[in-house]
Design a protein around this motif. Structure first.
Motif, PDB file in Angstrom:
ATOM      1  N   PRO A 100      36.277 -29.815  -8.142  1.00 28.54           N
ATOM      2  CA  PRO A 100      37.665 -30.298  -8.189  1.00 28.54           C
ATOM      3  C   PRO A 100      38.052 -30.920  -9.521  1.00 28.54           C
ATOM      4  O   PRO A 100      39.236 -31.097  -9.798  1.00 28.54           O
ATOM      5  CB  PRO A 100      37.708 -31.341  -7.057  1.00 28.54           C
ATOM      6  CG  PRO A 100      36.289 -31.746  -6.850  1.00 28.54           C
ATOM      7  CD  PRO A 100      35.469 -30.542  -7.147  1.00 28.54           C
ATOM      8  N   MET A 144      41.518 -24.208  -2.579  1.00 27.35           N
ATOM      9  CA  MET A 144      42.301 -25.178  -3.344  1.00 27.35           C
ATOM     10  C   MET A 144      43.482 -25.683  -2.541  1.00 27.35           C
ATOM     11  O   MET A 144      43.829 -25.137  -1.485  1.00 27.35           O
ATOM     12  CB  MET A 144      42.794 -24.555  -4.642  1.00 27.35           C
ATOM     13  CG  MET A 144      43.755 -23.396  -4.446  1.00 27.35           C
ATOM     14  SD  MET A 144      44.154 -22.612  -6.001  1.00 27.35           S
ATOM     15  CE  MET A 144      42.566 -21.904  -6.397  1.00 27.35           C
ATOM     16  N   GLU A 145      44.119 -26.730  -3.063  1.00 24.44           N
ATOM     17  CA  GLU A 145      45.300 -27.316  -2.442  1.00 24.44           C
ATOM     18  C   GLU A 145      46.527 -26.485  -2.751  1.00 24.44           C
ATOM     19  O   GLU A 145      46.827 -26.214  -3.905  1.00 24.44           O
ATOM     20  CB  GLU A 145      45.523 -28.739  -2.959  1.00 24.44           C
ATOM     21  CG  GLU A 145      46.713 -29.451  -2.326  1.00 24.44           C
ATOM     22  CD  GLU A 145      48.056 -29.085  -2.937  1.00 24.44           C
ATOM     23  OE1 GLU A 145      49.043 -29.032  -2.179  1.00 24.44           O
ATOM     24  OE2 GLU A 145      48.109 -28.834  -4.146  1.00 24.44           O
ATOM     25  N   GLY A 198      44.729 -23.841   0.696  1.00 26.43           N
ATOM     26  CA  GLY A 198      44.771 -24.820   1.779  1.00 26.43           C
ATOM     27  C   GLY A 198      46.082 -24.752   2.546  1.00 26.43           C
ATOM     28  O   GLY A 198      47.151 -24.865   1.951  1.00 26.43           O
ATOM     29  N   ASP A 245      31.343 -27.406  -5.336  1.00 25.96           N
ATOM     30  CA  ASP A 245      32.689 -27.959  -5.546  1.00 25.96           C
ATOM     31  C   ASP A 245      32.919 -28.346  -7.000  1.00 25.96           C
ATOM     32  O   ASP A 245      32.098 -29.030  -7.605  1.00 25.96           O
ATOM     33  CB  ASP A 245      32.892 -29.198  -4.680  1.00 25.96           C
ATOM     34  CG  ASP A 245      33.027 -28.865  -3.202  1.00 25.96           C
ATOM     35  OD1 ASP A 245      33.321 -27.703  -2.891  1.00 25.96           O
ATOM     36  OD2 ASP A 245      32.839 -29.764  -2.366  1.00 25.96           O
ATOM     37  N   ASP A 261      43.094 -28.095   2.824  1.00 23.36           N
ATOM     38  CA  ASP A 261      43.158 -28.146   1.364  1.00 23.36           C
ATOM     39  C   ASP A 261      42.080 -29.024   0.740  1.00 23.36           C
ATOM     40  O   ASP A 261      41.902 -29.023  -0.468  1.00 23.36           O
ATOM     41  CB  ASP A 261      44.552 -28.580   0.876  1.00 23.36           C
ATOM     42  CG  ASP A 261      44.925 -29.986   1.316  1.00 23.36           C
ATOM     43  OD1 ASP A 261      44.066 -30.682   1.878  1.00 23.36           O
ATOM     44  OD2 ASP A 261      46.085 -30.386   1.097  1.00 23.36           O
ATOM     45  N   CYS A 262      41.335 -29.766   1.572  1.00 28.02           N
ATOM     46  CA  CYS A 262      40.290 -30.629   1.039  1.00 28.02           C
ATOM     47  C   CYS A 262      39.375 -31.042   2.191  1.00 28.02           C
ATOM     48  O   CYS A 262      39.586 -30.627   3.336  1.00 28.02           O
ATOM     49  CB  CYS A 262      40.917 -31.861   0.357  1.00 28.02           C
ATOM     50  SG  CYS A 262      39.885 -32.551  -0.972  1.00 28.02           S
ATOM     51  N   THR A 275      49.117 -35.059  -7.409  1.00 31.34           N
ATOM     52  CA  THR A 275      48.302 -34.367  -8.400  1.00 31.34           C
ATOM     53  C   THR A 275      47.627 -35.399  -9.307  1.00 31.34           C
ATOM     54  O   THR A 275      47.829 -36.596  -9.173  1.00 31.34           O
ATOM     55  CB  THR A 275      49.149 -33.361  -9.210  1.00 31.34           C
ATOM     56  OG1 THR A 275      48.286 -32.468  -9.902  1.00 31.34           O
ATOM     57  CG2 THR A 275      50.049 -34.062 -10.221  1.00 31.34           C
ATOM     58  N   HIS A 282      35.460 -25.259  -4.847  1.00 36.14           N
ATOM     59  CA  HIS A 282      36.672 -25.906  -4.353  1.00 36.14           C
ATOM     60  C   HIS A 282      37.305 -26.721  -5.467  1.00 36.14           C
ATOM     61  O   HIS A 282      36.624 -27.414  -6.219  1.00 36.14           O
ATOM     62  CB  HIS A 282      36.339 -26.829  -3.172  1.00 36.14           C
ATOM     63  CG  HIS A 282      37.521 -27.661  -2.741  1.00 36.14           C
ATOM     64  ND1 HIS A 282      38.641 -27.104  -2.179  1.00 36.14           N
ATOM     65  CD2 HIS A 282      37.763 -28.993  -2.823  1.00 36.14           C
ATOM     66  CE1 HIS A 282      39.524 -28.060  -1.918  1.00 36.14           C
ATOM     67  NE2 HIS A 282      39.022 -29.211  -2.305  1.00 36.14           N
ATOM     68  N   CYS A 337      41.092 -29.135  -6.262  1.00 38.68           N
ATOM     69  CA  CYS A 337      42.222 -29.729  -5.542  1.00 38.68           C
ATOM     70  C   CYS A 337      43.130 -30.518  -6.463  1.00 38.68           C
ATOM     71  O   CYS A 337      42.708 -31.060  -7.473  1.00 38.68           O
ATOM     72  CB  CYS A 337      41.736 -30.631  -4.415  1.00 38.68           C
ATOM     73  SG  CYS A 337      40.636 -31.967  -4.917  1.00 38.68           S
ATOM     74  N   TYR A 338      44.415 -30.560  -6.085  1.00 41.92           N
ATOM     75  CA  TYR A 338      45.425 -31.419  -6.690  1.00 41.92           C
ATOM     76  C   TYR A 338      45.464 -31.372  -8.206  1.00 41.92           C
ATOM     77  O   TYR A 338      45.342 -32.369  -8.881  1.00 41.92           O
ATOM     78  CB  TYR A 338      45.282 -32.850  -6.173  1.00 41.92           C
ATOM     79  CG  TYR A 338      45.657 -32.904  -4.722  1.00 41.92           C
ATOM     80  CD1 TYR A 338      46.982 -32.881  -4.342  1.00 41.92           C
ATOM     81  CD2 TYR A 338      44.680 -32.891  -3.743  1.00 41.92           C
ATOM     82  CE1 TYR A 338      47.335 -32.871  -3.010  1.00 41.92           C
ATOM     83  CE2 TYR A 338      45.025 -32.880  -2.408  1.00 41.92           C
ATOM     84  CZ  TYR A 338      46.354 -32.875  -2.038  1.00 41.92           C
ATOM     85  OH  TYR A 338      46.700 -32.849  -0.725  1.00 41.92           O
ATOM     86  N   ASP A 342      47.363 -30.010   4.965  1.00 37.94           N
ATOM     87  CA  ASP A 342      47.301 -31.152   4.049  1.00 37.94           C
ATOM     88  C   ASP A 342      46.520 -32.285   4.696  1.00 37.94           C
ATOM     89  O   ASP A 342      47.013 -32.965   5.588  1.00 37.94           O
ATOM     90  CB  ASP A 342      48.726 -31.604   3.713  1.00 37.94           C
ATOM     91  CG  ASP A 342      48.766 -32.896   2.912  1.00 37.94           C
ATOM     92  OD1 ASP A 342      47.738 -33.236   2.297  1.00 37.94           O
ATOM     93  OD2 ASP A 342      49.829 -33.550   2.903  1.00 37.94           O
TER      94      ASP A 342
END
Length: 764
Positions: free
Chosen positions: A608, A671-672, A696, A606, A732-733, A115, A648, A650-651, A699
């Motif tokens: 993120p 998302m993750e 997601g 996106d 997830d990405c 993260t 999107h 992520c993390y 991984d």
């Protein structure tokens, strides 16, 4: 007045560490060659910092992957299942497997969760804790690097440790039967042994990083802090100088915790929270501690304003005396490029305002010289900043006027999500659990070479575009053969998701060698926002329109959102950040409307970085969300109901900001959730998140290939929390950093899992 640094970039001036790690992972070099590269980078860093006049030089700030992961290894905080891996020299195989997973020799181990590091774009590997966990010294790295630094530089190096409260805070309990702060006694005994061992080796200063001090700490966390540092100060106060550091925000709210703690020095972040000095100085006058002022911006690339910094230094010296004041960057220089002298094409009006890691160390020397009476250095700095600010390339009054004319109606879709969803379902006729990817596909050596050839003008535009078109057509065939429902064009023409757009926007510049570590071997080259921003011409339309002609399935238009472009760039510091965000949002809005007008009706914007940009104290959240959500909606809301807007993320931890994510009003958010086993979706369920979600199930930050069962189980878990009609299936990405031999079988398994879900989960 001591000059010191909290940490230095570790990737090498030519990204030597990235190249060495990736060569080691692919078995092209052995561990000895890898260690030699690391040793060379460390030694160059130490010598440079000594040459530029630092009194205290950090060691143990180097890492082969992540400094939090290093701390886990040092403390023996290693999940049991990783001990089945052959350790390798100095545990290097276990170390990399914790970060990347392990899938060979009959073993299939998932990577640990990752993260964002506070509100930065740096990612760390999340420690895992179990009840009554025992800690012990498992790694010799901190001690060997201290000895190594002692042999290279004349000053005694300053070892750097993540503090026990921050380390525990950053981790996660693997079961909910305990609180991770309950482990403070267990972990503290190891910290005490580490500090004592450093004393035995000759350390005179030690830097303990406790950035959690700037957060809204719970009572339990404050109690753990007091307990830990009362014990540390009682044991070591007269044996070693302890510098405790905070950064990224202010500590005025937690300064009272030091009333019963005896340490030699506390570092505070003046760059992020300059006003805290007035609240903190009275405490220091009574406490007799040394105050370390974080004056040089370790997260941005602009030259220090010496006039402002001198005010804070003089105020502190007047109150405490020169011997009780230290100066430093506000945080580790990990977040900035290494050397501005490696840039050769930046306009002089802009370059004269800039400063990278090496230059920032020199700025500390300049400030020290000014305090000692050097007026020439101060006048040169004032003149340089004034001249740059007058530059005609910075300001565009038409752009500023357009922002002022933004009306509330520009921030709203025509209808609510439920109405839009019905129209979109009728238009696209997608199955339940529709499958897609996040955007990018593997950026092979051949593709990178092709872009470089075009950049060096070894290929004509026509030749270059023809070759990129070939890769796009091939990818579309691959996606159709796999059975994906919504396709992407692969982003083969893009070097980076932010840099690609910044190259096409007025007010941005790209550096030649301004690399910064994002995670592991992943390095990014953040653009520089130096002036007012606008779109000069269509940025993505030709490639997306070409891609759509090659398939009957929908192609997603792929854009980067305004907040992410802002946060993943070095941002101008001469106007409100919200104004810059709105300028970027209007540029993206123009591109969105061009795509829709060309018949592209699924568009992904996106974001993120929306969570990482969040202020660290909740009291500051409202003002942040006021402009950041407005910027996203300004970029995305000018389309018809039938046009489906994806975003999107992520993390990051989203649990506490779901209301604001919902206010973004994207039709689908991806998302993750794979590393955390869908844990995040429980929060979305409790919140009753109304729109589409693509959790997601694969991984991509690990080279391992997830099985059909593994992904089906994640889909099944997701369906317990989210209405089936709103669920999308995706990695997830983006897949940019992976290899084709990993991507194809993983996507095959993902699509099989989605088809299995359509048969088995509908009636649950």
């Amino acid at each position: 007045m001591l000059k010191h640094n909290l940490g230095y970039p570790r990737i090498g001036i030519r990204r030597e560490l990235k190249k060495a790690c990736e060569a080691y992972w692919s078995s092209k070099i052995d561990y000895q060659e890898l260690f030699n590269v690391g040793r060379k980078i460390r030694q160059i860093n130490w010598i440079d910092q000594e040459k530029f006049g630092l009194d205290l030089i950090p060691c143990n700030d180097f890492s082969f992957y992540d400094h939090v992961l290093d701390m886990s290894l040092l403390l023996g905080s290693i999940p049991d299942y990783f001990f089945s891996i052959p350790e390798g020299e100095e545990n290097i195989n276990i170390y990399f497997s914790m970060a990347r997973g392990f899938q060979k020799k009959g073993l299939d181990l998932k990577a640990m969760e990752m993260t964002k590091w506070f509100n930065t774009n740096y990612h760390y590997i999340v420690p895992e804790f179990k009840k009554d966990q025992k800690f012990y010294i498992h790694s010799n790295k901190i001690f060997s690097e201290f000895e190594e630094a002692k042999s290279i530089i004349k000053v005694i190096p300053k070892p750097v440790l993540i503090g026990p409260i921050t380390y525990l805070f950053l981790g996660k309990e693997k079961d909910k039967s305990f609180h991770r702060m309950d482990l403070i006694d267990n972990i503290l005994s190891v910290y005490i042994k580490i500090i004592q061992k450093l004393i035995d080796k000759g350390a005179t200063w030690i830097q303990i990083d406790e950035p959690v001090l700037v957060l809204d700490l719970s009572t339990k966390e404050k109690e753990a802090f007091l307990y830990a540092y009362q014990k540390i100060s009682n044991l070591f106060f007269n044996k070693i100088n302890i510098l405790l550091t905070s950064y990224f925000d202010g500590v005025a709210e937690t300064i009272h915790l030091f009333r019963d703690i005896s340490i030699q020095a506390l570092h505070i972040d003046i760059v992020e929270k300059p006003k805290q000095l007035d609240d903190i100085l009275p405490f220091f006058m009574d406490k007799k501690m040394i105050l370390s002022l974080g004056l040089i911006d370790g997260r941005n690339i602009w030259k220090n304003n010496y006039s402002e910094s001198i005010k804070y230094i003089k105020k502190s010296i007047d109150a405490l005396g020169e011997k009780r004041v230290m100066i430093a960057p506000n945080c580790s220089l990990l977040h900035v490029p290494i050397d501005l002298n490696e840039e050769y094409s930046i306009h002089s009006d802009i370059k004269n305002k800039m400063s990278f890691a090496k230059q920032k160390i020199c700025e500390l020397n300049d400030l020290n010289s000014i305090i000692k009476g050097s007026k020439n250095i101060l006048m040169e700095n004032i003149h340089s900043l004034e001249e740059s600010q007058k530059s005609l390339i910075i300001h565009d009054h038409k752009i500023k006027e357009r922002v002022l004319q933004v009306e509330e109606k520009y921030l709203r879709r025509k209808n609510i999500f439920n109405i839009r969803q019905k129209k979109q379902n009728n238009k696209f006729n997608l199955p339940l659990f529709p499958t897609t990817t996040i955007g990018s596909f593997p950026q092979t050596k051949k593709i990178r070479s092709l872009r470089n050839q075009y950049k060096r003008k070894e290929l004509s535009k026509k030749e270059y575009e023809k070759k990129i078109q070939y890769f796009i057509v091939d990818l579309i065939k691959k996606q159709e053969n796999l059975g994906l429902d919504v396709l992407v064009h692969g982003e083969f023409e893009r070097n980076d998701m932010v840099e690609f757009f910044s190259d096409k926007l007025k007010g941005f510049l790209s550096t030649e060698n301004g690399w910064v570590q994002s995670y592991g071997s992943r390095c990014v080259k953040p653009p520089v926002i130096y002036g007012d921003v606008k779109r000069l011409h269509e940025m993505t339309l030709d490639w997306i329109r070409f891609s759509q002609t090659k398939t009957k399935k929908p192609i997603k238009g792929m854009l980067t959102g305004p907040v992410t472009i802002l946060k993943w760039s070095f941002v101008r510091n001469d106007q409100a950040i919200s104004n810059t965000a709105y300028q970027i949002a209007l540029a993206i809005r123009d591109e969105v409307q061009s795509l829709e007008n060309a018949g592209i009706q699924i568009i992904q914007i996106d974001e993120p970085a929306i969570r990482e940009g969040l202020p660290l104290k909740k009291k500051d959240w409202i003002s942040y969300f006021d402009w950041s959500i407005k910027a996203f909606r300004l970029s995305s809301s000018g389309v018809n109901d039938e046009t489906q807007i994806h975003t999107h993320m992520c993390y990051s931890e989203f649990n506490d900001i779901l209301e604001h994510i919902s206010n973004m009003d994207a039709d689908v958010i991806t998302m993750e959730t794979s590393r955390s086993r869908m844990e995040l979706l429980k929060a979305f369920s409790e919140f009753s998140y109304p729109n589409g979600i693509g959790p997601g199930v694969y991984d991509i930050h690990s080279p391992r290939i997830p099985s059909v069962k593994e992904m089906f189980d994640l889909i099944k878990e997701a369906s317990k929390n989210i209405p089936i009609r709103n669920l999308w299936i995706n990695p997830d990405c983006g897949l940019k950093t992976r290899k084709w031999e990993e991507v194809i079988p993983s996507l095959k398994n993902m699509i099989k899992a989605a088809k299995l879900a359509r048969r088995k989960i509908i009636d649950i």
